[in-house]
Design an enzyme around this catalytic site. Sequence first.
Site, mmCIF file in Angstrom:
data_model
loop_
_atom_site.group_PDB
_atom_site.id
_atom_site.type_symbol
_atom_site.label_atom_id
_atom_site.label_comp_id
_atom_site.label_asym_id
_atom_site.label_seq_id
_atom_site.Cartn_x
_atom_site.Cartn_y
_atom_site.Cartn_z
ATOM 1 N N ALA A 71 27.708 33.850 7.791
ATOM 2 C CA ALA A 71 28.580 35.001 8.008
ATOM 3 C C ALA A 71 27.967 35.930 9.042
ATOM 4 O O ALA A 71 26.746 36.019 9.172
ATOM 5 C CB ALA A 71 28.805 35.748 6.694
ATOM 6 N N ASP A 72 28.837 36.599 9.772
ATOM 7 C CA ASP A 72 28.375 37.619 10.703
ATOM 8 C C ASP A 72 29.511 38.586 10.955
ATOM 9 O O ASP A 72 30.684 38.241 10.784
ATOM 10 C CB ASP A 72 27.891 37.024 12.028
ATOM 11 C CG ASP A 72 26.962 37.983 12.749
ATOM 12 O OD1 ASP A 72 25.762 37.983 12.434
ATOM 13 O OD2 ASP A 72 27.437 38.761 13.589
ATOM 14 N N GLN A 73 29.148 39.786 11.355
ATOM 15 C CA GLN A 73 30.153 40.798 11.645
ATOM 16 C C GLN A 73 29.804 41.502 12.948
ATOM 17 O O GLN A 73 28.651 41.848 13.189
ATOM 18 C CB GLN A 73 30.214 41.829 10.520
ATOM 19 C CG GLN A 73 31.330 42.854 10.697
ATOM 20 C CD GLN A 73 31.346 43.842 9.548
ATOM 21 O OE1 GLN A 73 30.461 44.683 9.441
ATOM 22 N NE2 GLN A 73 32.346 43.724 8.684
#
Length: 196
Positions: A71-73
């Site tokens: 996951a990354d934002q």
Amino acid sequence: MSEKLPLILGSGSVFRKSQLERLGLDFQTASPDFDETPVAGESAYDTALRLAEGKARSLAAQYPNALVIGADQVAWSGERQLGKPMNVANAQQMLAGLSGKHIEFYSAIVLLNTGSGRLQRHVDKTAVIMRELTDMQIRRYLEREPDAVYCAGAAKSEGLGAALLERIDSTDPNALIGLPIFKLVEFLHNEGLEIL
């Protein structure tokens, strides 16, 4: 699915770990080893997806028969990507610049089955409008929410950061915290792992 594959959260984020714990699943966390250097001209959407996928793939050798969540934002405002400020001075400057502005958060999630090689990918877009903030409000917020310096755009929405926001438009309220749970539940179902 004949055997239950171990579930690995490829993230050192305490926020994402807390989100996953709420689903009641057994999982391990592992810190991915992946270069997060920005690529010139890359969109926020593409950056978030590249980083989420890279994090998951970086753990494949360590977990050869598992379900790995990456996951990354990435936050985007004023034609530029916003990272994590990492210290109070940067956070103050970032929040002052975002006061009253429109921000888009791109929260990418991937689920990699390292045994079969199957990769499921999704990016959730959340549009946020920040309130007009005074320097005093920003200072008080950062004193009371010190972890905000580790959040994209310095906005820890699940805590006191909600007071910074005027409006949120999202298809998954979990995505703004960092993990698009609605899509993750679907991905896990596709791999034979049921939440309920």
